[in-house]
Design an enzyme around this catalytic site. Structure first.
Site, mmCIF file in Angstrom:
data_model
loop_
_atom_site.group_PDB
_atom_site.id
_atom_site.type_symbol
_atom_site.label_atom_id
_atom_site.label_comp_id
_atom_site.label_asym_id
_atom_site.label_seq_id
_atom_site.Cartn_x
_atom_site.Cartn_y
_atom_site.Cartn_z
ATOM 1 N N GLY A 189 0.808 -0.994 0.371
ATOM 2 C CA GLY A 189 0.541 0.184 -0.458
ATOM 3 C C GLY A 189 0.720 1.534 -0.174
ATOM 4 O O GLY A 189 1.677 1.466 1.049
ATOM 5 N N SER A 190 0.208 2.254 -0.930
ATOM 6 C CA SER A 190 1.294 3.271 -1.063
ATOM 7 C C SER A 190 0.903 4.231 -2.137
ATOM 8 O O SER A 190 -0.010 4.658 -2.922
ATOM 9 C CB SER A 190 3.043 2.939 -1.041
ATOM 10 O OG SER A 190 2.974 1.740 -2.179
ATOM 11 N N ARG A 191 1.324 4.602 -2.920
ATOM 12 C CA ARG A 191 1.652 6.311 -3.830
ATOM 13 C C ARG A 191 2.654 6.503 -4.614
ATOM 14 O O ARG A 191 4.182 6.669 -4.379
ATOM 15 C CB ARG A 191 0.777 7.925 -2.780
ATOM 16 C CG ARG A 191 0.544 8.655 -3.565
ATOM 17 C CD ARG A 191 0.282 9.320 -3.181
ATOM 18 N NE ARG A 191 0.352 11.037 -3.126
ATOM 19 C CZ ARG A 191 0.243 12.434 -2.144
ATOM 20 N NH1 ARG A 191 -0.483 11.890 -1.482
ATOM 21 N NH2 ARG A 191 0.810 12.991 -2.789
#
Length: 232
Positions: A189-191
């Site tokens: 999970g990240s960006r």
């Protein structure tokens, strides 16, 4: 094509980075089965989820000169103009930025948005706040690449999130990279932020789903200021 081959063709390959995690989940599942079978089934579901997380499907990337493609699967959470992080060395004027948020269900293998030479790789430690927040671009742990192209320099930043604790890079400074080539991944999970050269107009909208290596974010050869979108 046989039925077995047909089924196999629908299963995406797993990136090698994921093998230790999948093996660990599988081992824990076996122990849980020995303790109590319902727990074992929960472990099995988590093992399947882990395998899906590290999937690395084949992507068909457009290769025309001037195209910028999405570096990550996920939702385009923000399109704005901001000052790029100082470590990128992209100047002190606001630039167009496209942010893509990856949930724990997205494929997390990251791909280069453009073709060019990697002039800079800059890692910066930081916090692990929600990656959807704007301040995550400055506060969170991140790893950035600056890629020089014939149309200017493009910055792409991997940002850790609430769950992510490990940013992995597959490339090095001075290396030449092609559009859509794998350059790294972020675990759980990240960006991704993409900083475009001044004057570049995004061809996507907030809320749109992006596919790494395939969705076109911008085209250096266009100056389309009047594009609008509708959500149904």
């Amino acid at each position: 094509m046989s039925i077995a081959n047909s089924i196999r063709a629908q299963i995406p390959p797993i990136h090698p980075e994921g093998y230790p995690f999948i093996g660990g989940f599988a081992l824990i599942s076996l122990v849980l089965f020995w303790l109590w079978s319902p727990l074992g089934w929960i472990g099995t579901l988590l093992t399947i989820w882990c395998a899906l997380f590290f999937r690395d499907p084949v992507r068909v990337t457009p290769v025309r000169e001037g195209i910028v493609v999405a570096p990550a699967d996920g939702r385009i959470s923000m399109i704005t103009r901001v000052l790029p992080p100082a470590e990128l060395g992209l100047g002190d004027r606001p630039l167009p930025r496209i942010s893509i948020f990856m949930s724990v269900f997205n494929c997390h293998v990251n791909r280069s948005p453009v073709a060019g030479r990697i002039d800079r790789i800059a890692y910066r430690p930081g916090k692990f706040i929600n990656a959807e927040l704007d301040k995550a671009s400055e506060d969170n742990e991140r790893n950035s690449l600056v890629i020089s192209t014939s149309n200017g320099r493009v910055g792409v930043t991997q940002i850790a999130g609430l769950v992510a604790r490990r940013i992995v890079s597959f490339v090095r400074e001075g290396q030449t990279i092609g559009t859509g080539e794998r350059f790294g991944l972020i675990r759980f999970g990240s960006r991704l932020d993409v900083y475009l050269p001044e004057g570049t107009s995004p061809l996507v909208s907030e809320g749109q789903t992006a596919i790494a290596g395939e969705t076109i974010l911008a085209d250096f050869r266009l100056s389309d200021q009047g594009r609008t979108y509708r959500g149904d």
